[in-house]
Design a protein around this motif. Sequence first.
Motif, PDB file in Angstrom:
ATOM      1  N   GLY A 163     -20.111  46.779  80.410  1.00  0.00           N
ATOM      2  CA  GLY A 163     -19.682  47.630  79.314  1.00  0.00           C
ATOM      3  C   GLY A 163     -20.008  49.089  79.503  1.00  0.00           C
ATOM      4  N   GLY A 164     -20.846  49.413  80.493  1.00  0.00           N
ATOM      5  CA  GLY A 164     -21.208  50.806  80.723  1.00  0.00           C
ATOM      6  C   GLY A 164     -20.211  51.569  81.569  1.00  0.00           C
ATOM      7  N   LEU A 165     -19.327  50.862  82.262  1.00  0.00           N
ATOM      8  CA  LEU A 165     -18.189  51.401  83.022  1.00  0.00           C
ATOM      9  C   LEU A 165     -18.543  51.997  84.382  1.00  0.00           C
ATOM     10  CD1 LEU A 165     -15.755  53.049  80.459  1.00  0.00           C
ATOM     11  CD2 LEU A 165     -15.989  50.656  81.138  1.00  0.00           C
ATOM     12  N   GLY A 166     -19.805  52.358  84.641  1.00  0.00           N
ATOM     13  CA  GLY A 166     -20.127  52.942  85.934  1.00  0.00           C
ATOM     14  C   GLY A 166     -19.311  54.198  86.182  1.00  0.00           C
ATOM     15  N   VAL A 167     -18.706  54.312  87.381  1.00  0.00           N
ATOM     16  CA  VAL A 167     -17.976  55.518  87.752  1.00  0.00           C
ATOM     17  C   VAL A 167     -16.760  55.759  86.852  1.00  0.00           C
ATOM     18  CG1 VAL A 167     -16.378  54.464  89.417  1.00  0.00           C
ATOM     19  CG2 VAL A 167     -17.189  56.814  89.770  1.00  0.00           C
ATOM     20  N   PHE A 168     -16.328  54.753  86.118  1.00  0.00           N
ATOM     21  CA  PHE A 168     -15.224  54.958  85.192  1.00  0.00           C
ATOM     22  C   PHE A 168     -15.659  55.731  83.949  1.00  0.00           C
ATOM     23  CE2 PHE A 168     -13.512  51.431  87.667  1.00  0.00           C
ATOM     24  CZ  PHE A 168     -12.218  51.886  87.892  1.00  0.00           C
ATOM     25  N   ASP A 169     -16.961  55.897  83.744  1.00  0.00           N
ATOM     26  CA  ASP A 169     -17.394  56.744  82.623  1.00  0.00           C
ATOM     27  C   ASP A 169     -16.873  58.170  82.805  1.00  0.00           C
ATOM     28  OD1 ASP A 169     -19.359  57.044  80.173  1.00  0.00           O
ATOM     29  OD2 ASP A 169     -19.792  58.716  81.524  1.00  0.00           O
ATOM     30  N   PRO A 170     -17.040  58.802  83.977  1.00  0.00           N
ATOM     31  CA  PRO A 170     -16.345  60.066  84.197  1.00  0.00           C
ATOM     32  C   PRO A 170     -14.885  59.881  84.573  1.00  0.00           C
ATOM     33  CG  PRO A 170     -17.701  59.568  86.106  1.00  0.00           C
ATOM     34  CD  PRO A 170     -18.024  58.526  85.058  1.00  0.00           C
ATOM     35  N   GLY A 171     -14.565  58.813  85.321  1.00  0.00           N
ATOM     36  CA  GLY A 171     -13.199  58.626  85.776  1.00  0.00           C
ATOM     37  C   GLY A 171     -12.201  58.468  84.650  1.00  0.00           C
ATOM     38  N   ILE A 172     -12.645  57.939  83.532  1.00  0.00           N
ATOM     39  CA  ILE A 172     -11.734  57.774  82.396  1.00  0.00           C
ATOM     40  C   ILE A 172     -11.310  59.131  81.838  1.00  0.00           C
ATOM     41  CG2 ILE A 172     -13.373  57.683  80.455  1.00  0.00           C
ATOM     42  CD1 ILE A 172     -11.851  55.186  79.483  1.00  0.00           C
ATOM     43  N   ASN A 173     -12.100  60.174  82.118  1.00  0.00           N
ATOM     44  CA  ASN A 173     -11.687  61.519  81.723  1.00  0.00           C
ATOM     45  C   ASN A 173     -10.399  61.921  82.446  1.00  0.00           C
ATOM     46  OD1 ASN A 173     -13.975  61.782  80.106  1.00  0.00           O
ATOM     47  ND2 ASN A 173     -15.170  62.688  81.755  1.00  0.00           N
ATOM     48  N   ALA A 174     -10.355  61.639  83.753  1.00  0.00           N
ATOM     49  CA  ALA A 174      -9.138  61.933  84.509  1.00  0.00           C
ATOM     50  C   ALA A 174      -7.965  61.120  83.980  1.00  0.00           C
ATOM     51  CB  ALA A 174      -9.362  61.642  85.988  1.00  0.00           C
ATOM     52  N   LEU A 175      -8.208  59.840  83.693  1.00  0.00           N
ATOM     53  CA  LEU A 175      -7.133  58.993  83.174  1.00  0.00           C
ATOM     54  C   LEU A 175      -6.672  59.458  81.805  1.00  0.00           C
ATOM     55  CD1 LEU A 175      -8.516  55.528  84.311  1.00  0.00           C
ATOM     56  CD2 LEU A 175      -6.601  56.799  85.312  1.00  0.00           C
ATOM     57  N   SER A 176      -7.592  60.002  81.015  1.00  0.00           N
ATOM     58  CA  SER A 176      -7.185  60.512  79.698  1.00  0.00           C
ATOM     59  C   SER A 176      -6.267  61.724  79.847  1.00  0.00           C
ATOM     60  CB  SER A 176      -8.418  60.864  78.854  1.00  0.00           C
ATOM     61  OG  SER A 176      -9.042  62.061  79.288  1.00  0.00           O
ATOM     62  N   ILE A 177      -6.496  62.525  80.885  1.00  0.00           N
ATOM     63  CA  ILE A 177      -5.626  63.688  81.110  1.00  0.00           C
ATOM     64  C   ILE A 177      -4.256  63.248  81.599  1.00  0.00           C
ATOM     65  CG2 ILE A 177      -5.270  65.759  82.493  1.00  0.00           C
ATOM     66  CD1 ILE A 177      -8.288  66.198  82.458  1.00  0.00           C
ATOM     67  N   VAL A 178      -4.214  62.393  82.627  1.00  0.00           N
ATOM     68  CA  VAL A 178      -2.915  62.049  83.206  1.00  0.00           C
ATOM     69  C   VAL A 178      -2.059  61.250  82.234  1.00  0.00           C
ATOM     70  CG1 VAL A 178      -3.641  62.245  85.611  1.00  0.00           C
ATOM     71  CG2 VAL A 178      -3.886  60.057  84.445  1.00  0.00           C
ATOM     72  N   THR A 179      -2.657  60.402  81.403  1.00  0.00           N
ATOM     73  CA  THR A 179      -1.858  59.692  80.403  1.00  0.00           C
ATOM     74  C   THR A 179      -1.313  60.652  79.357  1.00  0.00           C
ATOM     75  OG1 THR A 179      -3.910  59.156  79.201  1.00  0.00           O
ATOM     76  CG2 THR A 179      -3.000  57.451  80.643  1.00  0.00           C
ATOM     77  N   HIS A 180      -1.941  61.803  79.222  1.00  0.00           N
ATOM     78  CA  HIS A 180      -1.516  62.793  78.231  1.00  0.00           C
ATOM     79  C   HIS A 180      -0.458  63.746  78.779  1.00  0.00           C
ATOM     80  CE1 HIS A 180      -1.904  65.092  74.552  1.00  0.00           C
ATOM     81  NE2 HIS A 180      -2.203  66.192  75.218  1.00  0.00           N
ATOM     82  N   ILE A 181      -0.563  64.121  80.054  1.00  0.00           N
ATOM     83  CA  ILE A 181       0.334  65.157  80.581  1.00  0.00           C
ATOM     84  C   ILE A 181       1.572  64.599  81.277  1.00  0.00           C
ATOM     85  CG2 ILE A 181      -1.575  66.788  80.842  1.00  0.00           C
ATOM     86  CD1 ILE A 181      -1.411  66.336  83.882  1.00  0.00           C
TER      87      ILE A 181
END
Length: 309
Positions: A163-181
């Motif tokens: 549940g802590g996500l590991g490297v996806f904790d920062p990586g989800i920031n990138a995914l939040s941008i690309v899903t938005h733009i």
Amino acid sequence: MSAPIRIGLVGIGKIARDQHIPALAHCDEFTLVAGASRNATLDGITTFNDLDEMLAGNDELQAISLCTPPQVRYGQARRAIEAGRHVFLEKPPGVTLSEVEDLYRRAHQAGVTLYASWHAREAAGVAQAREWLVGRSITRVDIQWREDVRTWHPGQEWIWQPGGLGVFDPGINALSIVTHILPMDFFLTRARLEVPENHQAPIGATLDFTDANDTPIHADLDWRQTGPQTWRITVETRDGTLVLDEGGSKLFIDDELVLDGDDVEYVGLYRHFAELIRAGMCDVDIRPFRHVADAFMMGERVIVDAFHD
């Protein structure tokens, strides 16, 4: 002008002190009136041991911002919603898609606002990047998101647990941008997760996505980079190349710097939260979280050397 919304902050750790508290101090739409933490206090602000004490001890509290680890956030958000408070969720919004969807249903039924925040979307160059990409034919997307976990999450064991996500904790920031733009939906085709032998969550990941037009979308995520950090998204189109660098604060078009903005992410989040509350609306976009869930579901797990903070 409407009176500021009275908000309480649950979890007074690094992210709260680095981002939430300074943002609230610069956001006229809110007044921070309470905090909750078993291990920390806020100067000049009433601090309770936990959320339940906060809700019982402050009848005028209108909204709750949850900065606790995602493993405990569902129960806290549910109790706040049941108490009639508007709720701000730090990213990631939870540990499963199902619990976030359940919170959305509960907030809708209770008539309160639920905001699943994605701070990277508020980076200075993101809105202009999204506008520039509208109507353009995208040929390739490359994401490089590499940082030093010791710098950004020192001693935080929860990030390595389920549940802590590991490297996806920062990586989800990138995914939040690309899903938005990006002006199209995309989906995962391959994932490779590098998991330290002494942890449960990955320290590195490579991901390949595509869309209905077979556009290649590649991401490299890593938590072992020392020295300068890399947070870059490159979008190639038939009309030129767009680059969002330094987490989205810098925007380049065909190698020309178009925008170099300040760090305004969390102030933007809280202003949007206030707008949602005034309008009686929710904002719960789980697309970035779904891509992470897909990676955990179909990714090849590769065990790598143990990691010690």
